[in-house]
Design an enzyme around this catalytic site. Structure first.
Site, PDB file in Angstrom:
ATOM      1  N   SER A   1      73.228  46.558  17.389  1.00  0.00           N
ATOM      2  CA  SER A   1      72.128  47.089  17.918  1.00  0.00           C
ATOM      3  C   SER A   1      70.537  46.360  15.818  1.00  0.00           C
ATOM      4  O   SER A   1      71.365  46.012  15.027  1.00  0.00           O
ATOM      5  CB  SER A   1      71.790  48.291  18.056  1.00  0.00           C
ATOM      6  OG  SER A   1      71.877  48.259  16.337  1.00  0.00           O
ATOM      7  N   GLY A   2      69.446  46.464  16.678  1.00  0.00           N
ATOM      8  CA  GLY A   2      68.692  46.203  14.642  1.00  0.00           C
ATOM      9  C   GLY A   2      68.396  45.228  14.458  1.00  0.00           C
ATOM     10  O   GLY A   2      68.891  43.424  14.603  1.00  0.00           O
ATOM     11  N   ILE A   3      68.886  45.740  13.117  1.00  0.00           N
ATOM     12  CA  ILE A   3      68.647  43.671  12.380  1.00  0.00           C
ATOM     13  C   ILE A   3      70.608  43.133  12.722  1.00  0.00           C
ATOM     14  O   ILE A   3      70.482  41.929  12.058  1.00  0.00           O
ATOM     15  CB  ILE A   3      68.851  44.192  10.577  1.00  0.00           C
ATOM     16  CG1 ILE A   3      67.236  44.956  10.783  1.00  0.00           C
ATOM     17  CG2 ILE A   3      69.030  43.369   9.908  1.00  0.00           C
ATOM     18  CD1 ILE A   3      67.274  45.471   9.096  1.00  0.00           C
TER      19      ILE A   3
ATOM     20  N   ASP B   1      80.786  47.728  14.796  1.00  0.00           N
ATOM     21  CA  ASP B   1      80.028  48.510  15.051  1.00  0.00           C
ATOM     22  C   ASP B   1      81.187  49.428  15.830  1.00  0.00           C
ATOM     23  O   ASP B   1      82.232  49.385  16.079  1.00  0.00           O
ATOM     24  CB  ASP B   1      78.588  47.817  16.222  1.00  0.00           C
ATOM     25  CG  ASP B   1      77.184  49.164  16.134  1.00  0.00           C
ATOM     26  OD1 ASP B   1      77.530  50.179  15.927  1.00  0.00           O
ATOM     27  OD2 ASP B   1      76.411  48.361  15.384  1.00  0.00           O
TER      28      ASP B   1
ATOM     29  N   LEU C   1      83.356  52.937  10.269  1.00  0.00           N
ATOM     30  CA  LEU C   1      83.592  52.786   8.672  1.00  0.00           C
ATOM     31  C   LEU C   1      82.933  54.487   7.896  1.00  0.00           C
ATOM     32  O   LEU C   1      82.921  53.892   6.821  1.00  0.00           O
ATOM     33  CB  LEU C   1      82.466  51.322   8.253  1.00  0.00           C
ATOM     34  CG  LEU C   1      82.452  50.173   9.269  1.00  0.00           C
ATOM     35  CD1 LEU C   1      81.537  49.822   8.865  1.00  0.00           C
ATOM     36  CD2 LEU C   1      83.295  49.459   8.388  1.00  0.00           C
TER      37      LEU C   1
ATOM     38  N   GLY D   1      74.405  51.006   9.332  1.00  0.00           N
ATOM     39  CA  GLY D   1      74.016  51.928   8.194  1.00  0.00           C
ATOM     40  C   GLY D   1      73.381  53.242   9.329  1.00  0.00           C
ATOM     41  O   GLY D   1      73.293  52.905  10.561  1.00  0.00           O
TER      42      GLY D   1
ATOM     43  N   TYR E   1      70.149  59.185   2.018  1.00  0.00           N
ATOM     44  CA  TYR E   1      69.470  57.840   3.009  1.00  0.00           C
ATOM     45  C   TYR E   1      69.535  56.946   1.172  1.00  0.00           C
ATOM     46  O   TYR E   1      70.338  56.070   0.562  1.00  0.00           O
ATOM     47  CB  TYR E   1      68.432  57.483   3.825  1.00  0.00           C
ATOM     48  CG  TYR E   1      68.481  56.609   4.080  1.00  0.00           C
ATOM     49  CD1 TYR E   1      69.557  55.406   5.336  1.00  0.00           C
ATOM     50  CD2 TYR E   1      67.226  55.305   3.652  1.00  0.00           C
ATOM     51  CE1 TYR E   1      69.289  54.722   5.181  1.00  0.00           C
ATOM     52  CE2 TYR E   1      67.241  53.983   4.250  1.00  0.00           C
ATOM     53  CZ  TYR E   1      68.361  53.654   4.830  1.00  0.00           C
ATOM     54  OH  TYR E   1      67.778  51.738   5.056  1.00  0.00           O
TER      55      TYR E   1
END
Length: 262
Positions: free
Chosen positions: A15-17, A36, A52, A77, A157
């Site tokens: 997903s996303g970036i 992922d 991860l 992330g 974060y």
């Protein structure tokens, strides 16, 4: 941009970036190995579902990667709304350990791109803490090292991305003449976890930044920057951070300087 015959590992590819970057690389002719913890529907390429957040999970991924790759893109992330130990485990040690495991598999001149963040611009202020944390081999020992510091656990974060900035510099230094390592620091991007950033960093602050810029960044904005950085045209870009935030960091730096001199 042509990347025919090249192979890239992209974490966070569901997903996303990460998904936008994987798609861009495939469109440029590259083979993509997506990684992922979530499944990726209709992923074009090899997909490795993995976690991860543990050393064992990283090792399991590394075992499934071929012996010759052209690049590793650490995009996966966890937002700061997650438990702080999970944030640091994935965002810091997932990057550190997967990079160390896959660097020997990079072809000469290969590239590592780490996704940092513009919230980490002040990372050098915590340089000693960052180095002590990232240089502790055992994850649990490292987490115990910072567990009593509310500045870190309460801003996990930000601290995680400060660590990414340092890990990128450290890896770049060790890879001189062999591979390139760069980091990319986005501002607010319209991804599935943007709402988490509003909760973590302050809704007014994030929405105010988006209003100032005219829009949030899009995953493709960051993916195109990453695509350039892995291309032959970026062969002399090494050991640096590329800020891709629509000018937000520049605006804040200028505003702070003007307030000091006023």
């Amino acid at each position: 941009m042509t990347l025919h015959g090249q192979t890239f590992v992209v974490t966070g590819a569901a997903s996303g970036i990460g998904a936008a970057t994987a798609a861009l690389l495939r469109d440029a002719g590259a083979e993509v190995i997506g990684v992922d913890r979530n499944t990726a529907a209709d992923f074009r390429g090899v997909f490795v579902q993995a976690d991860l957040s543990s050393a064992e999970g990283v090792a399991a991924v590394a075992e499934q990667i071929p012996e010759r790759i052209d690049g590793l893109l650490n995009i996966a992330g966890v937002p700061g709304t997650a438990p702080w130990r999970l944030v640091l485990s994935v965002n810091v040690f997932g990057v550190r350990d997967l990079t160390r495991a896959l660097l020997p598999k990079l072809v000469p001149g290969g590239v590592v791109v780490n996704l940092a963040s513009n919230v980490a611009n002040g990372w050098a202020e915590r340089r000693d803490q960052v180095i002590a944390f990232t240089s502790t081999a055992d994850r649990e020992a490292a987490l115990d090292l910072v567990g009593a510091d509310p500045e870190i656990t309460g801003n996990s974060y930000r601290f995680s991305k400060e660590c990414v900035r340092w890990l990128s510099l450290e890896a770049a230094s060790s890879a001189l003449g062999k591979a390139r390592v760069v980091s990319v620091s986005p501002g607010p991007v319209q991804t599935p976890i943007l709402e988490d950033f509003k909760v973590d960093h302050g809704r007014d602050k994030v929405e105010g930044a988006v209003a100032l810029l005219g829009r949030a960044g899009q995953p493709a904005d960051i993916a195109h920057a990453i695509g350039f950085l892995v291309s032959p045209e970026a062969a002399w870009i090494h050991g640096t951070d590329v800020c891709v935030d629509g000018g937000l960091s520049a605006h804040r730096a200028a505003a702070d300087s003007l307030s000091v001199t006023a």
